[in-house]
Design a protein around this motif. Structure first.
Motif, PDB file in Angstrom:
ATOM      1  N   GLU A 241      39.234  37.040  55.394  1.00 13.05           N
ATOM      2  CA  GLU A 241      40.133  37.704  56.359  1.00 13.05           C
ATOM      3  C   GLU A 241      39.088  37.962  57.576  1.00 13.05           C
ATOM      4  OE1 GLU A 241      44.184  39.432  56.899  1.00 13.05           O
ATOM      5  OE2 GLU A 241      43.132  40.241  55.159  1.00 13.05           O
ATOM      6  N   ASN A 242      37.733  38.479  57.161  1.00 10.28           N
ATOM      7  CA  ASN A 242      36.720  39.200  58.454  1.00 10.28           C
ATOM      8  C   ASN A 242      36.219  37.753  58.999  1.00 10.28           C
ATOM      9  OD1 ASN A 242      37.757  41.524  57.981  1.00 10.28           O
ATOM     10  ND2 ASN A 242      35.907  41.963  56.405  1.00 10.28           N
ATOM     11  N   THR A 243      36.361  36.729  58.597  1.00 11.54           N
ATOM     12  CA  THR A 243      35.898  35.614  59.141  1.00 11.54           C
ATOM     13  C   THR A 243      36.847  34.514  59.873  1.00 11.54           C
ATOM     14  OG1 THR A 243      35.667  34.598  57.067  1.00 11.54           O
ATOM     15  CG2 THR A 243      33.479  35.799  57.786  1.00 11.54           C
ATOM     16  N   ILE A 244      37.081  33.658  58.953  1.00 11.05           N
ATOM     17  CA  ILE A 244      38.218  32.685  59.767  1.00 11.05           C
ATOM     18  C   ILE A 244      39.324  33.064  59.366  1.00 11.05           C
ATOM     19  CG2 ILE A 244      38.554  31.448  57.471  1.00 11.05           C
ATOM     20  CD1 ILE A 244      37.664  29.854  60.950  1.00 11.05           C
ATOM     21  N   GLY A 245      39.851  34.010  58.661  1.00 10.18           N
ATOM     22  CA  GLY A 245      41.306  34.370  58.620  1.00 10.18           C
ATOM     23  C   GLY A 245      42.052  33.876  57.413  1.00 10.18           C
ATOM     24  N   GLN A 246      43.589  33.900  57.261  1.00 11.84           N
ATOM     25  CA  GLN A 246      44.070  33.436  56.262  1.00 11.84           C
ATOM     26  C   GLN A 246      44.435  31.768  56.188  1.00 11.84           C
ATOM     27  OE1 GLN A 246      47.727  35.438  55.973  1.00 11.84           O
ATOM     28  NE2 GLN A 246      46.398  37.736  55.893  1.00 11.84           N
ATOM     29  N   ASN A 247      43.209  31.114  55.892  1.00 13.09           N
ATOM     30  CA  ASN A 247      43.490  29.780  55.397  1.00 13.09           C
ATOM     31  C   ASN A 247      43.891  29.419  53.849  1.00 13.09           C
ATOM     32  OD1 ASN A 247      41.365  30.456  54.004  1.00 13.09           O
ATOM     33  ND2 ASN A 247      39.677  29.195  55.088  1.00 13.09           N
ATOM     34  N   SER A 248      43.785  28.156  53.700  1.00  8.72           N
ATOM     35  CA  SER A 248      44.235  27.801  52.223  1.00  8.72           C
ATOM     36  C   SER A 248      43.493  28.313  51.359  1.00  8.72           C
ATOM     37  CB  SER A 248      44.248  25.994  52.234  1.00  8.72           C
ATOM     38  OG  SER A 248      43.147  25.736  52.511  1.00  8.72           O
ATOM     39  N   TYR A 249      42.303  28.376  51.515  1.00  7.90           N
ATOM     40  CA  TYR A 249      41.355  28.901  50.327  1.00  7.90           C
ATOM     41  C   TYR A 249      41.778  30.558  50.311  1.00  7.90           C
ATOM     42  CZ  TYR A 249      37.450  29.883  47.586  1.00  7.90           C
ATOM     43  OH  TYR A 249      36.623  30.015  46.538  1.00  7.90           O
ATOM     44  N   TYR A 250      42.265  31.318  51.171  1.00  6.08           N
ATOM     45  CA  TYR A 250      42.646  32.585  51.237  1.00  6.08           C
ATOM     46  C   TYR A 250      43.895  32.412  50.230  1.00  6.08           C
ATOM     47  CZ  TYR A 250      44.121  37.206  52.810  1.00  6.08           C
ATOM     48  OH  TYR A 250      44.667  38.442  52.818  1.00  6.08           O
ATOM     49  N   ALA A 251      44.947  31.417  50.553  1.00  4.33           N
ATOM     50  CA  ALA A 251      45.823  31.455  49.723  1.00  4.33           C
ATOM     51  C   ALA A 251      45.446  31.241  48.212  1.00  4.33           C
ATOM     52  CB  ALA A 251      46.998  30.408  50.203  1.00  4.33           C
ATOM     53  N   SER A 252      44.654  30.301  48.024  1.00 10.17           N
ATOM     54  CA  SER A 252      44.291  30.064  46.814  1.00 10.17           C
ATOM     55  C   SER A 252      43.832  31.294  45.885  1.00 10.17           C
ATOM     56  CB  SER A 252      43.203  29.079  46.709  1.00 10.17           C
ATOM     57  OG  SER A 252      42.822  28.683  45.404  1.00 10.17           O
ATOM     58  N   ILE A 253      43.176  32.044  46.630  1.00  8.93           N
ATOM     59  CA  ILE A 253      42.623  33.199  45.984  1.00  8.93           C
ATOM     60  C   ILE A 253      43.572  34.312  45.497  1.00  8.93           C
ATOM     61  CG2 ILE A 253      41.048  35.200  46.101  1.00  8.93           C
ATOM     62  CD1 ILE A 253      38.952  33.666  47.577  1.00  8.93           C
ATOM     63  N   CYS A 254      44.702  34.418  46.494  1.00  8.82           N
ATOM     64  CA  CYS A 254      45.731  35.229  46.511  1.00  8.82           C
ATOM     65  C   CYS A 254      46.691  34.790  45.241  1.00  8.82           C
ATOM     66  CB  CYS A 254      46.627  35.245  47.495  1.00  8.82           C
ATOM     67  SG  CYS A 254      46.027  36.190  48.989  1.00  8.82           S
ATOM     68  N   HIS A 255      46.692  33.367  45.034  1.00  8.64           N
ATOM     69  CA  HIS A 255      47.192  32.916  43.514  1.00  8.64           C
ATOM     70  C   HIS A 255      46.508  33.289  42.328  1.00  8.64           C
ATOM     71  CE1 HIS A 255      49.274  30.225  40.780  1.00  8.64           C
ATOM     72  NE2 HIS A 255      47.900  29.616  40.622  1.00  8.64           N
ATOM     73  N   ASN A 256      45.158  33.426  42.492  1.00  4.90           N
ATOM     74  CA  ASN A 256      44.373  33.927  41.362  1.00  4.90           C
ATOM     75  C   ASN A 256      44.550  35.179  40.961  1.00  4.90           C
ATOM     76  OD1 ASN A 256      43.171  31.112  41.284  1.00  4.90           O
ATOM     77  ND2 ASN A 256      41.686  31.639  42.247  1.00  4.90           N
ATOM     78  N   ILE A 257      44.746  36.110  42.184  1.00  9.40           N
ATOM     79  CA  ILE A 257      44.778  37.543  42.218  1.00  9.40           C
ATOM     80  C   ILE A 257      46.165  37.676  41.332  1.00  9.40           C
ATOM     81  CG2 ILE A 257      45.093  39.576  43.132  1.00  9.40           C
ATOM     82  CD1 ILE A 257      43.058  38.919  45.137  1.00  9.40           C
ATOM     83  N   SER A 258      47.094  37.158  41.640  1.00  8.11           N
ATOM     84  CA  SER A 258      48.491  37.048  41.112  1.00  8.11           C
ATOM     85  C   SER A 258      48.401  36.748  39.644  1.00  8.11           C
ATOM     86  CB  SER A 258      49.638  36.111  41.782  1.00  8.11           C
ATOM     87  OG  SER A 258      50.738  36.122  40.941  1.00  8.11           O
ATOM     88  N   MET A 259      47.656  35.768  39.293  1.00  7.71           N
ATOM     89  CA  MET A 259      47.329  35.373  37.566  1.00  7.71           C
ATOM     90  C   MET A 259      46.781  36.679  37.000  1.00  7.71           C
ATOM     91  SD  MET A 259      46.176  31.386  38.228  1.00  7.71           S
ATOM     92  CE  MET A 259      45.743  31.267  36.385  1.00  7.71           C
ATOM     93  N   VAL A 260      45.670  37.346  37.630  1.00  8.48           N
ATOM     94  CA  VAL A 260      45.166  38.662  37.194  1.00  8.48           C
ATOM     95  C   VAL A 260      46.171  39.593  36.766  1.00  8.48           C
ATOM     96  CG1 VAL A 260      43.093  40.433  37.333  1.00  8.48           C
ATOM     97  CG2 VAL A 260      42.907  37.924  38.314  1.00  8.48           C
TER      98      VAL A 260
END
Length: 286
Positions: A241-260
Motif C-alpha cells: 500500500e505504501n508503494t504501488i497501492g491496492q493491486n491484485s497481489y494486495y487482494a491476494s494477501i487480504c484473502h490469505n489474511i482472511s484464511m488466517v
C-alpha cells in the motif's frame, strides 16, 4: 531527449514514493519523444511504463503498450538485438502477470534464443530471465522445473558482483515452489536470507520485498503459527500500500489474511478481509 536525466527524474519519483505521478510523467515524456521522432527514448520509457502498469495490475494497458513497442522495434529492424530481447522479456512478464502463461513462455524462449547469441553465459541478465521463466512454470504448477530454473539463476547471481538484491529475489522465488512442494523448512531458510538482504537495502525497498514477507506468512500458516503468519501478511500489505497501492497481489494477501482469521475463529475479521479482496478484484475487472 536526455534519457539519462529523464530516468534520474523517474528514480526520484520512486524514491519519494510519488507513485501517483509516475504514469503522467512517463506519458508526457513519451509524447515528447514521439514529437521528436526519438524512437530509442520511446522504447526505454515505454519499458518503464509497462513495468509500472504490470505492477499496478493494469494488464490491458501493459499488453497494449508492449505490442506497440514490439511493432516499433520491428520497424527499426532491431530483431535479434539485446534491446529487442529486453523488451520481449518485459512483455513476456506482462503476459505472465495477465495470466496468459503459454504466451509468456513463448516470449521468454524467444529472449533465451537471443541471449544465447548475444551475451555471455555468465551474464546476470540470464538470471533475470530464468527467474521470470520459473514463475511461469510455477503458475503452470510445474514446481520441479521452476526450482531448476531458479537454481541456475542463483548460481549466476552469486558468481557476479553487486547482485545482492537479485540473490534475494531468486531465493524468494525459489521459496515459492518449495512451499508448494511442502518443503517448508528449506523454503524458510531461503526466505530468511532474502529478507535479511532486503532489510539491509536502502529505501525504498524492491517490490519483491512484500512478496517475500508474504511467503514467510504462507510458511508460518503451513506450520500453524497463525499469529506469526498474520504478522508477516500484514507487513506485506503495508509495504504494498505504501508503494504501488491496492493491486491484485494486495487482494491476494487480504484473502490469505482472511484464511488466517478463519483458523483463529475470528469470523468478523475473516469476512472483513475477504470483502476487501473481493472489492479489489471486482474493481480491477472494470
Amino acid at each position: 531527449m536526455d534519457i539519462r536525466k529523464t530516468l534520474d527524474e523517474l528514480d526520484v519519483l520512486f524514491k519519494k514514493r510519488h507513485y501517483n505521478e509516475v504514469e503522467s510523467f512517463l506519458l508526457c515524456k513519451i509524447k515528447g519523444a514521439e514529437k521528436d521522432n526519438d524512437s530509442n527514448s520511446i522504447i526505454t520509457l515505454g519499458n518503464e511504463l509497462i513495468g509500472f502498469y504490470r505492477t499496478a495490475s493494469r494488464h490491458k494497458d501493459s499488453l497494449a503498450l508492449g505490442d506497440y513497442l514490439i511493432s516499433l522495434m520491428k520497424e527499426m529492424k532491431l530483431e535479434e538485438t539485446e534491446a529487442y530481447a529486453t523488451t520481449f522479456l518485459n512483455v513476456a512478464t506482462a503476459y505472465r502477470e495477465a495470466g496468459r502463461i503459454d504466451e509468456s513462455l513463448k516470449y521468454y524462449n524467444d529472449v533465451l534464443k537471443i541471449y544465447k547469441n548475444t551475451v555471455s553465459e555468465y551474464d546476470v541478465r540470464l538470471a533475470s530471465l530464468y527467474n521470470n521463466m520459473s514463475l511461469a512454470y510455477y503458475d503452470k504448477k510445474d514446481y520441479e522445473k521452476a526450482c531448476s530454473l531458479i537454481e541456475e539463476a542463483l548460481l549466476l547471481v552469486i558468481e557476479n558482483k553487486d547482485t545482492e538484491i537479485k540473490e534475494a529475489i531468486s531465493r524468494s522465488n525459489l521459496a515459492l515452489s518449495l512451499l508448494k512442494m511442502n518443503k517448508v523448512t528449506d523454503a524458510i531458510k531461503h526466505i530468511e536470507k532474502s529478507l535479511n538482504i532486503f532489510e539491509k537495502a536502502e529505501e525504498p525497498r524492491d517490490f519483491h520485498y512484500p512478496a517475500t514477507l508474504s511467503s514467510m506468512g504462507e510458511a508460518q500458516y503451513m506450520l500453524k503459527n497463525y499469529e506469526k503468519a498474520l504478522d508477516y501478511f500484514t507487513r506485506a500489505l503495508i509495504e504494498i500500500e505504501n508503494t504501488i497501492g491496492q493491486n491484485s497481489y494486495y487482494a491476494s494477501i487480504c484473502h490469505n489474511i482472511s484464511m488466517v482469521y478463519d483458523k483463529m475463529n475470528n469470523s468478523e475479521q475473516k469476512d472483513k478481509y475477504e470483502s476487501i479482496a473481493e472489492a479489489i478484484y471486482n474493481k480491477l475487472k472494470e
